[in-house]
Each structure stands twice: as structure tokens, then as C-alpha cells.
Motif scaffolding. Structure first.
Motif, PDB file in Angstrom:
ATOM      1  N   ALA A  89       0.700  -1.193   0.065  1.00  0.00           N
ATOM      2  CA  ALA A  89      -0.134   0.132  -0.016  1.00  0.00           C
ATOM      3  C   ALA A  89       0.904   1.079  -0.192  1.00  0.00           C
ATOM      4  CB  ALA A  89      -0.952   0.089   1.247  1.00  0.00           C
ATOM      5  N   ASN A  90       2.066   1.137   0.419  1.00  0.00           N
ATOM      6  CA  ASN A  90       3.135   2.159   0.375  1.00  0.00           C
ATOM      7  C   ASN A  90       4.190   2.096  -0.432  1.00  0.00           C
ATOM      8  OD1 ASN A  90       1.821   4.169   2.519  1.00  0.00           O
ATOM      9  ND2 ASN A  90       1.528   2.099   3.292  1.00  0.00           N
ATOM     10  N   PRO A  91       4.104   1.602  -1.723  1.00  0.00           N
ATOM     11  CA  PRO A  91       5.334   1.300  -2.569  1.00  0.00           C
ATOM     12  C   PRO A  91       6.256   2.289  -2.964  1.00  0.00           C
ATOM     13  CG  PRO A  91       3.300   1.829  -4.037  1.00  0.00           C
ATOM     14  CD  PRO A  91       2.956   2.082  -2.625  1.00  0.00           C
ATOM     15  N   PHE A  92       7.470   1.753  -3.479  1.00  0.00           N
ATOM     16  CA  PHE A  92       8.619   2.442  -3.661  1.00  0.00           C
ATOM     17  C   PHE A  92       8.564   2.594  -5.207  1.00  0.00           C
ATOM     18  CE2 PHE A  92      12.949   2.459  -5.753  1.00  0.00           C
ATOM     19  CZ  PHE A  92      13.536   3.800  -5.356  1.00  0.00           C
ATOM     20  N   TYR A  93       8.242   3.978  -5.559  1.00  0.00           N
ATOM     21  CA  TYR A  93       8.246   4.278  -7.058  1.00  0.00           C
ATOM     22  C   TYR A  93       9.533   4.690  -7.524  1.00  0.00           C
ATOM     23  CZ  TYR A  93       3.273   4.558  -6.170  1.00  0.00           C
ATOM     24  OH  TYR A  93       1.704   4.251  -5.874  1.00  0.00           O
ATOM     25  N   LEU A  94       9.768   3.828  -8.750  1.00  0.00           N
ATOM     26  CA  LEU A  94      11.279   4.386  -9.207  1.00  0.00           C
ATOM     27  C   LEU A  94      11.497   5.813  -9.723  1.00  0.00           C
ATOM     28  CD1 LEU A  94      11.181   0.957 -11.388  1.00  0.00           C
ATOM     29  CD2 LEU A  94      12.849   1.359  -9.450  1.00  0.00           C
ATOM     30  N   PRO A  95      12.800   5.984  -9.366  1.00  0.00           N
ATOM     31  CA  PRO A  95      13.121   7.554  -9.968  1.00  0.00           C
ATOM     32  C   PRO A  95      13.184   7.147 -11.311  1.00  0.00           C
ATOM     33  CG  PRO A  95      15.033   6.255  -8.996  1.00  0.00           C
ATOM     34  CD  PRO A  95      13.593   5.618  -8.465  1.00  0.00           C
ATOM     35  N   ALA A  96      12.913   8.418 -11.925  1.00  0.00           N
ATOM     36  CA  ALA A  96      12.855   8.457 -13.655  1.00  0.00           C
ATOM     37  C   ALA A  96      14.407   8.411 -14.173  1.00  0.00           C
ATOM     38  CB  ALA A  96      12.336   9.919 -14.081  1.00  0.00           C
ATOM     39  N   GLY A  97      15.212   9.186 -13.297  1.00  0.00           N
ATOM     40  CA  GLY A  97      16.663   9.218 -13.756  1.00  0.00           C
ATOM     41  C   GLY A  97      16.877  10.441 -14.699  1.00  0.00           C
ATOM     42  N   ARG A  98      18.176  10.879 -14.788  1.00  0.00           N
ATOM     43  CA  ARG A  98      18.573  12.109 -15.091  1.00  0.00           C
ATOM     44  C   ARG A  98      18.170  12.464 -16.746  1.00  0.00           C
ATOM     45  NH1 ARG A  98      22.545  13.845 -18.446  1.00  0.00           N
ATOM     46  NH2 ARG A  98      23.350  12.023 -18.367  1.00  0.00           N
ATOM     47  N   VAL A  99      17.550  13.866 -16.881  1.00  0.00           N
ATOM     48  CA  VAL A  99      17.164  14.299 -18.346  1.00  0.00           C
ATOM     49  C   VAL A  99      18.393  14.471 -18.861  1.00  0.00           C
ATOM     50  CG1 VAL A  99      15.913  16.099 -19.465  1.00  0.00           C
ATOM     51  CG2 VAL A  99      15.010  15.119 -17.116  1.00  0.00           C
TER      52      VAL A  99
END
Length: 824
Positions: free
Chosen positions: A129-139
Motif C-alpha cells: 500500500a506504500n510502494p517504492f516508486y522508481l525514480p525517472a533518472g537524469r534528463v
């Protein structure tokens, strides 16, 4: 009672393991769907830029019971390198790893602190219910060096048991950071291929703004994910996967978008207001054009399908067509036959999948004839007023891959089956109103079926008879009621067991060993046997309880295997099981033979590691894209789901004494609050959509067991629902196996352990020592009878006698014949 250990002392890779990994790779490649392609695929260059979280932090499968612990997992980066491609963006990927580690450490620290206030048994649900959302990474910026023309972006999403997904950025929607990164990649490269490493439907509206040269639906492909993806991208395998779900243009396209799960204003009441119109049935009836339709998928070649003829034998209808590969590369085509039923009293779907088939691998300019068959009776509609399944007078239109081919005429209304009204709800549900379908094309070949030739099936709803045999009767004669109460309660993860399978999720009891009944091991889950890969403790069962919740383990799956524990000098025990593609990806192959081969492979691993019950396949319908376990289920369509499950089950149970466990029975279509949620559904919808897949699988594969679900149906917990577990499953469908609860599905609120056997739920899992005493007290109070207890006990004894581990038990008895001479 000498313990039996199945794990190997050697880490050597067996021939069985190699073959199964090759099959997993094939299934994954066959289920990958090519959604868009401007000609960039298959790849022409040996150099490729690689971006996205999924390049290295791949979702190989979902979390919870569907997890696996294979010898290895191949990431897309590894798969592309193994295929001979040069990855030009190692610097960006290394930088992403540092960003990931920082973000994940922050998340892990905060989660660990929060979990101090959460009970241990609720840790997994809380983490989901409180998941880890992956970071996008550098533009990307002007300083980034571009060394090739083509980029590959792996967009990743994860979900799992215990909580539903959310319609927020980072889950159903891409984040602003992901959008910025995607824009920067597509602006710098001539071609960008988007790969969707997801378990279920996500929003793809960003495709209207950001233009990609190709879009590939990878899903979650198990241990061979990277290799299978490389096979498709390089053209080693021609994509032949077709969607098992409808991908809408917006979340609001789906009927339950405003009331599903956490959006529900009535917290524990899930009203199925759309009735039978789930998935493509809804889109067709409401005339909503999806982004990608059910059954959609592209290929690197082209096919011509020509209808040949229709044959009618009794109520069995067979349609034959020729398929010609008109392109320049070899490939496979999927044929889908739909039926449109007449509407008089019952409002029907615009179309319903009746049958499907997949060609062999066709070389260019070669032709194959394919026949698709079904029984018209299987498409009778259920009349809520009369409790009859009926075929209404009129024309039944058949459509093959979008082309009308023939009409089956029925001269009069016919009742195919008379059933008892079993699922009436007192709750008032305001169902959505639907109009009748527009008239269909009539200048087609017409064939006739007479209603007088259709025999009406009726059912005996008597309490099922005892399972009897000379051996069963002999064992029961030596058991007291108290001992039978002990038998129908399973055992938890930890403790001494006869058959020690490291990572087994549960067992039947071994405490009646000298009464003639051995314990049986059970293993999750739908992506293969979820067992502990390596153990150092041969005297105890090891259920893997990681430092972090299991919902986080997917992030770092790749590891290498040593041959000994150099630090402790302990002996290591190995169990290398195959991690298969998720069930939705398997359904996207539209190949029942591949499903059977997968089941056959799983059965071999069950024999090798001492597993008797495989807690799969899972058959719940994809009612809403945000269900947390959609990846663990096959499709939105009950025919595709039921057929796939039936063939997997046939493959497993071809190995004598290995049993599948069809789950979750039934209408388990969400995860959040699953222990208290009531699926409120009219009987027609329940029977035509949410029970139909189970009916197909039960009747076609005769499975060894069924697992009930956590939820209620119309206010009644499924484990205590006699109408579901006995009247439908046994009286109507002829099921002869045993029914078990889902783990800890009983023992709370009105879901009482002691009343399970009265409903026909035979085995309480994973069981706790005090439950048998509760059952005994209920017996003494007259709440349940001896027959209720004995009926369930006999089913468990039957399974134990038929299990593949029974021969090991008999050998053990020969050593201890003095303790049990009459069974030696």
C-alpha cells in the motif's frame, strides 16, 4: 518418523533446468506484443542507446505469492549484450544506479520506521500500500554524447499482493520527470523504441504527445525477460503475441473507474454495476474506441485469412479457415472466433470470444488450414428470473478475426441447463442500463440447429457422498473425531515436517503419520514454484522472511550462485526452479500447447523438490486495470482464461500425484481490503463471467484442488459459502478434489474457521494449532456434524494416497513396520 529432504547438495545446472529456461524464454517471446512499429524493428544497427529504470532494475514478476527465486534473472541490458548489441549509454545507467540507491535508501529507512507500528502479519500489505516508486533518472542535456541512431527506453511498473495500484503519477500515469526524460530521449535520437515492462494496463495518453518509432509490450517475463526481449527486437523471433486485455485511452473508459477499490465511497461494498459487460464487452456495448483492442498485435510479416467452411455436429460448431503468410519472414498468426447471440429477453454482448487457435510457424508463401471449434451450449445466457441457462431463438452470428463468416440458426428457445438460484443478493444494486445490439449482416452461409435436439441438464443438489476406497475406509476407521479435526487444519511455515521443502508456503499435517496419513507440501505461485533457492539449515523448513518486506525483493533479483558458504562452512542445499512469464503474458501467446508445456515443466519440478500442491493457476478476471494482482491472472475474458488454465493444469497433473490449485474462487477482483470486501454481483454476471473460467478449467482438466478467495460474494465469505464450494463446484461441475482456504482467509469477523467443513471447504491454511480445538468445540455444540468433518478428512486422505510422495511414505513404513504393521 525420518524426515525426507529433496533439495540438492549440488549447484550444478541440470539438463532439466536448461530445457525449462529455454521454454520460459520461448513463452516470453511468444507473448510479447508489438503495439507500434514504423519499420525500426527488427533492429538494423549493432549499437543501441539504453535508458529507463527497467534496463537494470527490471520487474521480472509481481510481488507476493507470485514471486520467484530462480538461479538468475536476465535484464534487458544483459539480454541485448548477449545478443551481440553494443550498449552506448553505460555512463547514464551507472548514474541511474546511484540515484536509485539514494532514493531507495531513503524509502527503506522511512518504511522501516513506519513498520514498527504495524503488526508483523500486516507488513506485506502495508508495504504494497506504500510502494517504492522508481525514480525517472537524469534528463539528457547538450553534454550527452549520442553515438547511435536508435534508443531503447524501458518504462517499468510494479504491483503485487495486498494492495491495488493507484491512478496517480508514478503508477497508472507517468511522472513529470519521466515525461521530461522521454522528451529528451526522443528529441536526440532518430528512432526511440518504448518497451513497457509492466504487469497490467497503464495510461498511454503520453503517446499522443511523445512520438516513438515503436512500442513493445514486454510485460513481466520471468527469468528470461532480457533474452526474450532481445529475440523480438533483433528479429530472431517474429512477434506473435496478442493482447489479453483492452487498453483504453483513459482510465475513465473503464466501467468501475469511479468506484473501484480506494475510490469506493462504500468502503467494503464493491458493486458490479456493469453486469456481464467487463473488458471488451463494455467497450463494444458502449461503442468506446480503445487505444489497443483485445486481441490486437502486430507482426514483422503479413497474413491472409480466408474462410473455408462451417460444420455443425449436434451443437458443436467448427469453422475452418486457411492462413497464408504473405510477407517475407516466417511468423505465426492468431485466429479468434467470436459469437454474437440473438437478443429477446436477455441483453447480450456485441460479441463474445468463442474459440481461438494459433498457427504453426509459417514460412513466407506457405498456407495452413486451421479449425476452431466450440459448443453452442457453452454460450447460453443465464436468466435471473427462471434460474435457467437459455439459448434464445434466432441467428447466432460468427465472426473470424473481424470478418463475418456464417450464421447458426436456432428454431426455438431452448433451456440448456436448469440450476438452483444460489447467489441472490439483498443489496440493491443500480445496474447500468444497456440497449440491444444493432442488427447484424444477414447475407452469410446459414446452418440450422433444432431446439428439440438440445437436452436440458438438471442437477442433483444432494450432499456429496464420502470418498471411499478400501484404503481410505481403513484409515478413517482408526481416526477419532479429534484426529480428523487435526487433519483438516494445515500447518504453518515453520516447524519439523516429514517432507522438508525449503520455502514451502504450507503443509498438511504430519502428526497422523502413524495413522496412515503423510503430510503434503505446498508451494506458491503462478509464475512457478516459489521456493527458497539456497538453504543452510537442513533440519528446519525455511520460509524466506527477508529483512525487508517481500514487496521490495523484486528490485535486486540478479545474483550468482556459489557452491558453498565459505564464511560459515555450512553445507548448502539448492532448489533451482524456473521463473516463468506472468500469467497475462502467457495468455498473450494465445497458445494452449505452450501453456500445457509450461504445466508439464512445473510438474517435473514438483516431483524433483517434493511439492504436492502447486498453488496456481490463478483465474480471476481483469475487471479493472488497477487490481494489484492482474499480472497474476490471465485475461479479462473467461474463455481465454479458462482454456489457458485448463491446459496448464493438464500439463502439471499429467505427472501422477502432482496437483494444481485453481484460485481464487471466486470474484476476487481487487486486493485492497480484500479480507472484508464484498463482491456484490447478480447471479447472471457471476455465472457468465466470473465463474465461467473456473467452470471451463474444472470440467476440462479435473484439477486436484481449488483455493477459495478472501472476499465475500453478496455478503457471504467464500470459504463459508456452501452454494459456491459445494452446490456449484461439486454438484453442478462435478469437481472431486479438495478445497482449501487462502492463507489466513478465516479466523476473523464472520469468517469462522470452525464452519468451513460444513460449507465444503476441506482444508484450513496455513492453519494454527488452536483451530482444531475450535472445530472440535463446534462439533460438540452441534454447529457441525461428524459427517461434515469426515467428508473433508476423506478428501485429504484421498489426496495423500494419490500424491507422488506417497511411495516415499510407504518406504518409510517398511522401516517402521512395528509401529504400523497393518500398513507395512
Amino acid at each position: 518418523m525420518k524426515p525426507v529432504l529433496y533439495a540438492s547438495r549440488s549447484s550444478k545446472r541440470l539438463e532439466r533446468e536448461i530445457k525449462h529456461c529455454e521454454l520460459a524464454r520461448r513463452i516470453c517471446a511468444e507473448g510479447i506484443v508489438l503495439l507500434e512499429n514504423n519499420g525500426v524493428l527488427p533492429l538494423k544497427s549493432s549499437k543501441i542507446a539504453l535508458y529507463g529504470a527497467g534496463a537494470r532494475h527490471t520487474a521480472f514478476g509481481g510481488t507476493g505469492s507470485g514471486e520467484n527465486n530462480p538461479r538468475y534473472n536476465i535484464t534487458p541490458e544483459e539480454g541485448l549484450r548477449y545478443a551481440g548489441l553494443e550498449i552506448t549509454t553505460g555512463k547514464w545507467l551507472d548514474e541511474y544506479d546511484r540515484i536509485f540507491d539514494t532514493e531507495f535508501f531513503r524509502y527503506r529507512t522511512a518504511l522501516a520506521k513506519a513498520m514498527r507500528k504495524v503488526p508483523l502479519m500486516e507488513h506485506m500489505d502495508y508495504a504494497c500500500a506504500n510502494p517504492f516508486y522508481l525514480p525517472a533518472g537524469r534528463v539528457l542535456n547538450d553534454e550527452d554524447t549520442i553515438e547511435c541512431d536508435t534508443a531503447l527506453f524501458i518504462l517499468t511498473r510494479q504491483s503485487g499482493e495486498g494492495a491495488d495500484r493507484k491512478d496517480i503519477k508514478g503508477d497508472y500515469y507517468i511522472t513529470d520527470d519521466e515525461k521530461a526524460l522521454l522528451n529528451s530521449v526522443t528529441s536526440k535520437y532518430k528512432d526511440t523504441v518504448l518497451v513497457l515492462n509492466v504487469g497490467s494496463v497503464i495510461d498511454l495518453s503520453f503517446l499522443d504527445e511523445i512520438k516513438f518509432s515503436a512500442v513493445v509490450l514486454l510485460m513481466q517475463g520471468g527469468m528470461e525477460t532480457g533474452n526474450a526481449l532481445a529475440d523480438i527486437l533483433t528479429g530472431k523471433v517474429n512477434p506473435s503475441g496478442r493482447l489479453a486485455d483492452t487498453w483504453g485511452n483513459a482510465y475513465s473508459d473503464y466501467p468501475s473507474y469511479d468506484t473501484f477499490s480506494e475510490r469506493n465511497p462504500d468502503e467494503y461494498q464493491e458493486d458490479y454495476k456493469e453486469g456481464i459487460f467487463a473488458g471488451y464487452r463494455w467497450f463494444d456495448k458502449k461503442n468506446i474506441k480503445p487505444r489497443y483492442a483485445f486481441g490486437y498485435g502486430l507482426s514483422y510479416t503479413t497474413f491472409r485469412i480466408r474462410y473455408l467452411n462451417t460444420e455443425v455436429t449436434g451443437t458443436t460448431i467448427s469453422v475452418t479457415a486457411s492462413v497464408t503468410n504473405t510477407g517475407t519472414v516466417s511468423g505465426r498468426e492468431v485466429l479468434m472466433l467470436y459469437i454474437t447471440c440473438p437478443e429477446k429477453k436477455l441483453i447480450r454482448e456485441v460479441r463474445s470470444l468463442a474459440a481461438f487457435a494459433k498457427t504453426s510457424l509459417l514460412a513466407p508463401n506457405t498456407t495452413e488450414n486451421v479449425t476452431l471449434s466450440f459448443d453452442l451450449i457453452d454460450f447460453a445466457g443465464y436468466d435471473n428470473d427462471t434460474s435457467d441457462f437459455i439459448l434464445e431463438e434466432g441467428g447466432y452470428y460468427l465472426t473470424l478475426n473481424g470478418e463475418p463468416v456464417s450464421i447458426i440458426g436456432l428454431d426455438k428457445d431452448a433451456v440448456t441447463e436448469k440450476v438452483a438460484p444460489l447467489f441472490r443478493s439483498e443489496r440493491k444494486i443500480e445496474f447500468i442500463k444497456f440497449d440491444k445490439n444493432p442488427s447484424s449482416k444477414t447475407d452469410l452461409p446459414r446452418y440450422q440447429i433444432k431446439a428439440s435436439d438440445i437436452v436440458t441438464v438438471t442437477h442433483d443438489y444432494e450432499v456429496p457422498a464420502f470418498e471411499t476406497s478400501e484404503k481410505i475406509d481403513e484409515i478413517v476407521s482408526r481416526l477419532s473425531v479429534k484426529e480428523m479435526c487435526r487433519l483438516i487444519v494445515g500447518r504453518t511455515y515453520l516447524g519439523p515436517y516429514r517432507h522438508r521443502v525449503f520455502g514451502a508456503v504450507g503443509y498438511t499435517t504430519s502428526k497422523l503419520f502413524y495413522k496412515g496419513i503423510d503430510g503434503m507440501a505446498m508451494a506458491d505461485g503462478p509464475q512457478g514454484l516459489n521456493l527458497t533457492r539456497i538453504s543452510t539449515k537442513p533440519l528446519h523448513n525455511l520460509f524466506a522472511i527477508p529483512t525487508l518486506p517481500s514487496a521490495l525483493r523484486w528490485i535486486h533479483k540478479v545474483s550468482r550462485i556459489g557452491t558453498s558458504d565459505e564464511k560459515t562452512k555450512k553445507i548448502l542445499y539448492y532448489q533451482f526452479c524456473t521463473s516463468w512469464p506472468n500469467e497475462t503474458l502467457v495468455a498473450q501467446t494465445w497458445d494452449v500447447e505452450l501453456a500445457r508445456m509450461q504445466g508439464d515443466a512445473i510438474g517435473k519440478e514438483m516431483l524433483e523438490y517434493g511439492v504436492v500442491f502447486w498453488l496456481a493457476p490463478a483465474l480471476n478476471i481483469h475487471r479493472n486495470p488497477l487490481c494489484g494482482r492482474n499480472y497474476e491472472y490471465y485475461s479479462e475474458d473467461p474463455v481465454l482464461t479458462g482454456k489457458m488454465a485448463a491446459y496448464v493444469s493438464k500439463g502439471v497433473e499429467a505427472h501422477k500425484g502432482c496437483f494444481v490449485t485453481l484460485k481464487h474462487f471466486a470474484a476476487n477482483n481487487l486486493e485492497t481490503k480484500r479480507n472484508r470486501s464484498s463482491s456484490n454481483v447478480d447471479e447472471r454476471t457471476l455465472r457468465e463471467i466470473y465463474l465461467k473460467a473456473f467452470r471451463i478449467a474444472v470440467k476440462e482438466s479435473d484439477p486436484g484442488s481449488v483455493m477459495c478467495s478472501y472476499n465475500k460474494i453478496n455478503g457471504v465469505y467464500t470459504a463459508l459459502d456452501y452454494n459456491l464450494q459445494t452446490a456449484v463446484l461439486r454438484n453442478e461441475w462435478g469437481f472431486t478434489g479438495l478445497v482449501m482456504t487462502d492463507w489466513f482467509a478465516t479466523g476473523h469477523d464472520e469468517s469462522l474457521d470452525e464452519l468451513c467443513c460444513k460449507a465444503g471447504t476441506d482444508l484450513i491454511m496455513p492453519g494454527r494449532p488452536f483451530i482444531s480445538s475450535k472445530i472440535m468445540k463446534a462439533y460438540k455444540k452441534g454447529l457441525i456434524s461428524r459427517d461434515d468433518i469426515e467428508r473433508s478428512a476423506r478428501r485429504i486422505i484421498k489426496a495423500a494416497l494419490e500424491s507422488h510422495t506417497h511411495k516415499t511414505y510407504l518406504h518409510s513404513l517398511s522401516v517402521t513396520a512395528d509401529r504400523l504393521p497393518h500398513l507395512s
